[in-house]
Design a protein around this motif. Structure first.
Motif, mmCIF file in Angstrom:
data_model
loop_
_atom_site.group_PDB
_atom_site.id
_atom_site.type_symbol
_atom_site.label_atom_id
_atom_site.label_comp_id
_atom_site.label_asym_id
_atom_site.label_seq_id
_atom_site.Cartn_x
_atom_site.Cartn_y
_atom_site.Cartn_z
ATOM 1 N N LEU A 51 6.675 20.743 31.371
ATOM 2 C CA LEU A 51 7.095 20.219 30.237
ATOM 3 C C LEU A 51 8.446 19.971 30.032
ATOM 4 N N THR A 193 2.071 20.125 24.858
ATOM 5 C CA THR A 193 2.826 18.881 24.751
ATOM 6 C C THR A 193 2.744 18.004 23.377
ATOM 7 N N SER A 222 5.352 15.273 30.454
ATOM 8 C CA SER A 222 4.503 16.521 30.850
ATOM 9 C C SER A 222 3.625 15.955 31.624
#
Length: 353
Positions: A51, A193, A222
């Protein structure tokens, strides 16, 4: 690099990227935050290889440059300074000096060249959509057990001008459908995310990466979760033998109060219908509590986790709920009487008589 920024701006930026800061165990630099100063702006980026989050704030840039600063130390120090402060950050070799009116701090830095580059996604291929309300409604149903793999993500499926959003954890299912002019897509995005998406955004999916650009200038990128999301729609019965209509807030508040009793034992509440009233009750050893709510219709006697019910009802809009079931041990489906695009399903629990 030498810059001056407002404390409030820098503190906000460091909080915005915090979710993407790594623990530094495998790569020490991932526990840092990349600061890039140029053209009157400071770009702040964190990336844990799964991420990445970046945001931009205004800055008076005396000397452009880039460096990587330990996120936790910088965030903790900045957060404790006065919100009206102007902060100066100056890099000299392997140190950065943060200066405020009350004093100064010297922190070690790492080379920006060693910070991993975020994946590149063609943002021009994306489309705007407001996911905020729908995500907040389905997020409680996401699995938190990492062994459940795909269920730790949220399923986004777009077709025909509609975006279908699903989350399930094996005990409950939440779905929402919203209008969205997105390209056709079918992707599972990690819930972590999407937890930061609380405003309109532009979403782009490309090569197993999802890029999300928020209206405040924050960018999130992500990896998606690989695999086909389970057919959770098959859990929803085609027809129901029993249906009940009840005021949403009245039921929500009753559940929240009775939860005080339920939580002292097993967090289970029982729903029973009799003579035009829905009884919400819980028993825990020598303690018990119940409330009556006016309703229309009928249901079998159902027992369920009180917090699963509360989470679902909070995410449904409208004044009135429709609650449907076929039997005491089959799925309970809760929908809004005025919003056909919202659905919440919870599996009841079996309790001894």
């Amino acid at each position: 690099m030498k810059i001056t920024v407002a404390q409030s701006d820098l503190s906000h930026a460091l909080r915005a990227v915090a979710r993407a800061v790594g623990n530094g165990r495998s790569h020490a630099i991932l526990a840092g935050v990349l600061l890039q100063a140029t053209d009157g702006k400071l770009h702040v980026t964190a990336y844990d290889l799964d991420l990445g989050i970046s945001t931009t704030i205004a800055a008076a840039v005396d000397t452009a440059g880039a460096t990587v600063v330990p996120h936790r130390l910088l965030a903790d120090i900045t957060g404790r300074l006065d919100g009206s402060e102007a902060l100066s950050l100056a890099v000299d070799g392997a140190r950065v000096t943060l200066t405020a009116s009350s004093g100064s701090y010297s922190l070690s830095v790492a080379s920006a060249d060693d910070f991993p580059a975020l994946p590149v996604v063609n943002a021009a291929a994306g489309a705007p959509v407001d996911l905020s309300g729908a995500l907040a409604a389905v997020m409680p149903a996401v699995a938190t057990d990492a062994s459940k793999l795909l269920l730790t993500g949220i399923h986004l499926r777009s077709a025909g001008g509609a975006l279908h959003i699903e989350a399930a954890d094996g005990h409950r299912l939440a779905t929402r459908t919203i209008a969205a002019d997105l390209p056709d897509l079918d992707v599972v995005v990690p819930a972590r995310t999407l937890q930061q998406v609380r405003q309109p955004a532009t979403i782009t999916v490309e090569s197993r990466q999802v890029a999300i650009a928020l209206v405040d200038g924050t960018s999130i990128i992500s990896s998606t979760l690989e695999g086909a999301y389970p057919n959770v729609q098959a859990l929803i019965p085609d027809a129901f033998k029993h249906s009940l209509t009840v005021n949403r807030l009245a039921l929500l508040h009753a559940l929240e109060r009775v939860a005080v009793i339920a939580d002292s034992h097993n967090s289970v509440v029982k729903l029973e219908v009799s003579n035009g009233s829905l009884k919400v009750g819980a028993e825990a050893e020598a303690n018990s509590g119940s409330e009556l709510i006016a309703c229309d219709g009928k249901l079998p006697t159902i027992a369920a986790n009180v917090h699963y019910l509360i989470d679902g009802i909070k995410g449904i809009s409208g004044d009135t709920l429709d609650i449907k079931a076929n039997a005491a041990t089959t799925p309970v489906v809760i929908t809004s009487a005025t919003d056909a695009d919202s659905l919440y399903l919870v599996m009841p629990v079996q309790i001894r008589s």
